[in-house]
Enzyme design. Structure first.
Site, PDB file in Angstrom:
ATOM      1  N   GLY A  74       0.805  -1.218   0.000  1.00 15.06           N
ATOM      2  CA  GLY A  74       0.000   0.000   0.000  1.00 15.06           C
ATOM      3  C   GLY A  74       0.839   1.270   0.000  1.00 15.06           C
ATOM      4  N   SER A  75       1.919   1.289   0.778  1.00 14.62           N
ATOM      5  CA  SER A  75       2.741   2.508   0.850  1.00 14.62           C
ATOM      6  C   SER A  75       3.341   2.822  -0.516  1.00 14.62           C
ATOM      7  CB  SER A  75       3.870   2.337   1.864  1.00 14.62           C
ATOM      8  OG  SER A  75       3.341   2.089   3.148  1.00 14.62           O
ATOM      9  N   ASN A 177      -8.004   4.353   8.684  1.00 13.16           N
ATOM     10  CA  ASN A 177      -7.429   3.204   9.380  1.00 13.16           C
ATOM     11  C   ASN A 177      -7.537   3.303  10.896  1.00 13.16           C
ATOM     12  OD1 ASN A 177      -5.546   5.285   8.371  1.00 13.16           O
ATOM     13  ND2 ASN A 177      -4.078   4.297   9.731  1.00 13.16           N
ATOM     14  N   GLN A 205      -7.658   0.199   3.596  1.00 17.80           N
ATOM     15  CA  GLN A 205      -8.526  -0.348   4.648  1.00 17.80           C
ATOM     16  C   GLN A 205      -9.867  -0.835   4.110  1.00 17.80           C
ATOM     17  OE1 GLN A 205      -8.024  -1.016   7.884  1.00 17.80           O
ATOM     18  NE2 GLN A 205      -5.920  -0.288   7.828  1.00 17.80           N
ATOM     19  N   SER A 225      -3.646  -3.154  -0.525  1.00 17.58           N
ATOM     20  CA  SER A 225      -2.537  -3.931   0.018  1.00 17.58           C
ATOM     21  C   SER A 225      -2.997  -5.309   0.468  1.00 17.58           C
ATOM     22  CB  SER A 225      -1.930  -3.167   1.201  1.00 17.58           C
ATOM     23  OG  SER A 225      -0.934  -3.948   1.819  1.00 17.58           O
ATOM     24  N   HIS A 227      -1.850  -7.529   2.742  1.00 14.87           N
ATOM     25  CA  HIS A 227      -1.856  -8.010   4.132  1.00 14.87           C
ATOM     26  C   HIS A 227      -2.977  -7.420   4.981  1.00 14.87           C
ATOM     27  CE1 HIS A 227       0.143  -4.667   6.532  1.00 14.87           C
ATOM     28  NE2 HIS A 227       0.419  -4.270   5.320  1.00 14.87           N
ATOM     29  N   THR A 263      11.367  -8.251 -11.563  1.00 20.47           N
ATOM     30  CA  THR A 263      10.748  -9.570 -11.719  1.00 20.47           C
ATOM     31  C   THR A 263       9.535  -9.670 -10.789  1.00 20.47           C
ATOM     32  OG1 THR A 263      12.883 -10.486 -12.270  1.00 20.47           O
ATOM     33  CG2 THR A 263      11.180 -12.054 -11.586  1.00 20.47           C
ATOM     34  N   CYS A 351       1.827   3.065  13.284  1.00 21.02           N
ATOM     35  CA  CYS A 351       2.941   3.953  12.958  1.00 21.02           C
ATOM     36  C   CYS A 351       3.154   4.986  14.047  1.00 21.02           C
ATOM     37  CB  CYS A 351       2.685   4.668  11.647  1.00 21.02           C
ATOM     38  SG  CYS A 351       1.928   3.623  10.430  1.00 21.02           S
TER      39      CYS A 351
HETATM   40  C1  PLP Z   1      -1.661  -0.212   6.071  1.00 14.73           C
HETATM   41  C2  PLP Z   1      -2.024   0.998   5.310  1.00 14.73           C
HETATM   42  C3  PLP Z   1      -1.166   1.517   4.330  1.00 14.73           C
HETATM   43  C4  PLP Z   1       0.183   0.907   4.037  1.00 14.73           C
HETATM   44  O1  PLP Z   1       0.104  -0.341   3.427  1.00 14.73           O
HETATM   45  P1  PLP Z   1       1.409  -1.306   3.436  1.00 14.73           P
HETATM   46  O2  PLP Z   1       1.033  -2.432   2.545  1.00 14.73           O
HETATM   47  O3  PLP Z   1       1.589  -1.727   4.866  1.00 14.73           O
HETATM   48  O4  PLP Z   1       2.540  -0.507   2.920  1.00 14.73           O
HETATM   49  C5  PLP Z   1      -1.570   2.624   3.631  1.00 14.73           C
HETATM   50  N1  PLP Z   1      -2.758   3.210   3.867  1.00 14.73           N
HETATM   51  C6  PLP Z   1      -3.618   2.753   4.805  1.00 14.73           C
HETATM   52  C7  PLP Z   1      -4.925   3.428   5.007  1.00 14.73           C
HETATM   53  C8  PLP Z   1      -3.272   1.638   5.556  1.00 14.73           C
HETATM   54  O5  PLP Z   1      -4.115   1.207   6.496  1.00 14.73           O
END
Ligand code: PLP
Length: 417
Positions: A74-75, A177, A205, A225, A227, A263, A351
């Site tokens: 996500g980042s 989040n 989220q 993202s 995870h 890759t 964070c």
């Molecule tokens: C967790 C999160 C991210 C970051 O995602 P990662 O895959 O951990 O880099 C970005 N935005 C929101 C709203 C999130 O909750």
């Protein structure tokens, strides 16, 4: 803590990877290790698998498969969206020719005409957005950080008033989040579209939790993202609407249509796609189950614990989010006590925990410092049960009582009220 069951209520931080997801991924570490760019058949099979995954993910959003670009989470997707739009649409943007792939057959033909250095976002974004905005500010971009109301909702008239002739991008998260508030994304998309401004949403989220339609909501770019939806860490994607001009984020090979070289993370992509498939197949049931647990937890806490308040919108919120402030309580102390009872929760976002500044989201909805410090976030998942929720409420009650009994401020308040 021998034998004590772990109750995991921090699904906004990360989620357990489903066993079915791990199982789907495993062959791509061992037997199916071919590089999708190679010519022999074991490699070409992997190329075909990636295409299937891309199609499945695109369908989940009502997008085209050539609009999905895999990233390392996500980042990265957030960074890419903001930096790439800034670079391609700024007034003196470099014209580096074919590096900016402007797709033929764009569904919105006006892209690329507007140029400027103004970006609109909100005060409650994830740091992946806020810190990227700060980076861009240092490079000559102007950023307007919109206020939100007391529930964390973006006010549409405030957004409209912030738009300038040189506004090139609006980035508003789909759902927050920390406090779970869901934004009026369709209305924001309509405003962006009417003003010919690119609309990005950080849906990390929301994706997999609630239905999302990029067409209906006029979304031009969207971050997600793996995870956060019971998939693996280190994989995600950026949806980029055909017609949006975006340069390469990682330069190198031709992967991801030349825009994100390297890759492919084949096991990760397979895992993300499997997690997405399960998330969308089970969404309706999961939503109603989580909403029932969420509301039960909120109702019990507010009814049984005095001087507690719910943060975020009561109904326009993610099915799995509970965020409560307890007056005269330190959120961090509460987390330690809950941990001793085998309960994983969070004070603000992962964070910010460990830092002494109160959460920027809680401050943005108008909480004073001390109340913001007394806040905890509990985010539910599919595997939680009503019995666990009741147990957690009992533990919270017990520990709020213990912490208040040690608080001079509480003592003082009770004497003088
Ligand atoms: C967790 C999160 C991210 C970051 O995602 P990662 O895959 O951990 O880099 C970005 N935005 C929101 C709203 C999130 O909750």
């Amino acid at each position: 803590m021998a034998g004590k069951p772990l109750i995991y209520l921090d699904h906004a931080a990360t989620t357990p990877t489903r066993p079915e997801v791990v199982e789907a991924m495993l062959p791509y570490f061992t037997d199916n290790y071919g590089n999708p760019s190679s010519v022999y058949s074991i490699a070409q099979k992997n190329k075909a698998v990636i295409t299937e995954c891309r199609e499945k993910i695109a369908a989940s959003l009502n997008a085209n498969s050539n609009e999905i670009f895999f990233t390392a989470g996500g980042s990265e997707a957030d960074n890419w969206a903001l930096k790439a739009v800034a670079e391609a649409y700024c007034d003196d943007g470099l014209d580096i020719g074919k590096d900016y792939i402007s797709d033929i057959g764009a569904r919105k033909n006006a892209f690329g005409k507007k140029r400027g250095r103004h970006i609109i976002t909100t005060k409650i974004e994830h740091h992946a957005i806020l810190h990227t905005c700060e980076y861009l500010e240092k490079r000559g971009f102007e950023v307007t950080y919109l206020d939100v109301d007391e529930n964390g909702v973006v006010k549409l008239d405030v957004l409209k008033n912030a738009i300038r002739p040189d506004t090139i991008l609006i980035s508003v998260m789909y759902a927050n989040n920390e406090i779970g508030t869901i934004q009026p994304i369709k209305e924001i998309g309509e405003i962006a579209s009417a003003n010919n401004i690119i609309f990005h949403t950080d849906a990390v989220q929301a994706y997999g939790q609630i239905p999302i339609d990029v067409e209906e909501c006029h979304i031009d770019m969207l971050s997600a993202s793996g995870h956060k939806l019971n998939g693996p860490k280190g994989i995600g994607f950026l949806y980029i609407r055909n017609g949006v001009k975006v340069g390469s984020f990682i330069h190198g090979g031709a992967q991801e249509r030349g825009r994100r070289a390297g890759t492919e993370n084949v096991p990760g992509i397979v895992g993300l796609s499997k997690a997405c498939e399960i998330a969308f197949d089970t969404m309706e049931d999961r939503m109603s189950k989580e909403i029932a647990m969420r509301d039960h937890m909120i109702d019990r806490i507010l009814a049984e614990i005095p001087y507690a308040r719910l943060n975020g919108h009561r109904t326009k919120r993610l099915p799995n989010n509970v965020n409560i402030s307890f007056q005269f309580v330190e959120g961090e102390s509460m987390l330690i006590m809950l941990d001793m009872a085998g309960i994983c929760a969070s004070a603000g976002s992962a964070c910010t925990s460990g830092s002494i500044d109160p959460s920027h989201v809680l401050l943005a909805i108008g909480l004073p410092d001390d109340i913001a410090h007394g806040s905890i976030r509990l985010t539910l998942g599919d595997e939680n049960t009503m019995e666990e929720i009741d147990y957690v409420v009992e533990k919270i009650k017990e520990n709020v009582g213990r912490l208040r009994a040690m608080s001079p401020q509480y003592d003082d308040y009770m004497k003088h009220r």
